[in-house]
Write an enzyme that holds these catalytic residues in place. Structure first.
Site: not given
Ligand code: MEV
Length: 438
Positions: A85, A280, A296, A393
């Site tokens: 990513e 996530k 793992d 991003h």
């Molecule tokens: C993207 O991989 C992760 C985010 O969505 C985490 C979040 O929203 O806190 C930017």
């Protein structure tokens, strides 16, 4: 369309590739060329990879990135991260820099206990089962002595075996809940081998227990397996600084920033949809280090999400508060990691990643990984509550879009300059690209 095939694993690599090309590739030559391109020229290295799994036909690369400047308990770490990513390594580096100037990260390992269970069915007198278990417990430990010998010499091994009555959840269901200290090993094979030896001995001893009826002797061992839920193998990582030092380039005062940040975490705690995305983002940092160090990541993911739901609803793995004018931000997360055994002594890049981390113990790795998760979450929430996530991003994603469009190096340079003060959007890049190509 896929066709069934018998004896696929017995075919040579070349035969497997040809079978694939025949049944799945539109352009056979191109498919075979790509698979070959990703094979390692060093045949010894390739055969090492071939042997990791069954039916290896090629290798699947991920970028290995580096996030430097992580000040953890007053020591600097350079963190290797394997991830695809675009923005994750950049975000880690940014957070590391931010907290380096504010005292760095502090970490504590709260526990290292691993868990494994022998699940069995017994439909007789519960009192007799307890008496039986009490009597044979030393024999169960004895049955594992060969397996645990080396681990015991180094101070680890089986810490406890407990009989648990689970019949309220499922009629006839009992378990031997065992806890382990596996030191620098993740310990999955060690734990599973111990459990299978315990289960075998348990079943055999039941045959000789004279108080059991014939039916009671007929204990059914259903399965013996470690648990990836390890709520007592937990590490805490935190950062803190006076509110005044939180001052940001984002037009918020330290206090405003902290309050908004805390509110963002409160929202994750109140709303599972947000909590899943919030966590996530944490796992972006955690998985990348877990992968780079040959651990793992599926086990880590499963355990972390179960921990996030330990209070009955799915919540944030990170926490924040303001106390006496200081902002505190921390994570508590279960991490069953190893720095010996498994891939750690096999995969050359894993060995190198561990070298980059100065050959950490499993406990040290737990701390580094938790910091990577906390840092990642800080960067994400900081962006979300200020500029929004897309600015940073998409800037990192720009190269992917340009590569998709087949941009030249010169064109890439043009776009980096063009977007220096603009937010990247997919459609914006395409229309600008078409313009300059004309
Ligand atoms: C993207 O991989 C992760 C985010 O969505 C985490 C979040 O929203 O806190 C930017």
């Amino acid at each position: 369309m896929a066709k069934p095939v018998n004896g696929f694993s017995k075919l040579s690599k070349e035969e497997k590739v040809n079978w694939l090309a025949e049944h799945h590739f539109k352009n056979k030559e191109e498919g075979i060329r790509i698979l070959h391109q990703y094979l390692n020229e060093d045949t010894k290295l390739q055969s090492l990879h071939d042997d990791f799994i069954e039916n290896t036909i090629s290798n699947f690369y991920l970028p290995l990135g580096i996030a430097p400047n992580f000040l953890i308990n007053n020591t600097y770490y350079t963190i290797p991260m394997a991830i695809e990513e675009s923005s994750v390594v950049a975000a880690a580096g940014k957070s590391a820099k931010y907290w380096q100037q504010r005292g760095g990260f502090k970490t504590t390992v709260l526990g290292t206990e691993k868990i494994g269970q022998v699940h069995f069915m017994y439909h007789g007198d519960t009192g007799k089962l307890h008496t039986f278990f009490k009597g044979i417990k030393p024999k169960l430990l004895k049955a594992t002595e060969d397996i645990t010998e080396n681990m015991r010499k180094r101070g680890g091994g089986i810490s406890s075996i407990e009989l648990r009555d689970k019949t309220n959840s499922l009629p006839g269901y009992f378990q031997l809940n065992c806890t382990f200290e596996t030191l620098d090993a993740m310990g999955a094979n060690f734990i599973n081998s111990c459990l299978e030896a315990i289960a075998k001995s348990f079943k055999e001893e039941a045959q000789d227990f004279t108080d059991f009826t014939t039916e009671e002797k007929n204990i059914e061992i259903v399965m013996s397996i470690l648990s990836n839920y390890v709520p007592n193998c937990v590490v805490k990582a935190e950062v803190s600084c006076p509110l005044a030092d939180l001052n940001d380039d984002k037009g918020l005062s330290g206090k405003e920033f902290a309050e908004k940040f805390i509110r963002a975490i409160a929202i994750a705690n109140a709303e599972p949809h947000r909590a899943v995305t919030h966590n996530k983002g944490i796992m972006n940092g955690i998985d990348a280090v877990v992968l780079a160090t040959g651990n793992d990541f599926r086990a880590i993911e499963a355990g972390a999400h179960a921990y996030a739901a330990k209070e009955g609803s799915y919540k944030s793995l990170t926490h924040a508060k303001i106390e006496d004018g200081t902002f505190y931000f921390w994570i508590e997360i279960p991490l069953a990691l190893g720095t010996v055994g498994g891939l750690t002594s096999l995969h050359p890049l894993v060995k190198l990643s561990l070298e980059i981390l100065d050959r950490p113990s499993a406990k040290e790795l737990m701390q580094i990984v938790a910091v990577a998760g906390l840092a990642q979450n800080f960067a994400a929430v900081r962006s979300l509550i200020t500029d929004g996530i897309q600015k940073g991003h998409m800037k990192m994603h720009l190269m992917n879009i340009l590569n998709q469009l087949g941009a030249t190096d010169k064109e890439k340079e043009y776009f980096v300059n063009y977007y220096r003060d603009k937010t990247v959007t997919h459609s914006g890049v395409i229309s600008e690209f078409e313009k300059i190509r004309k």
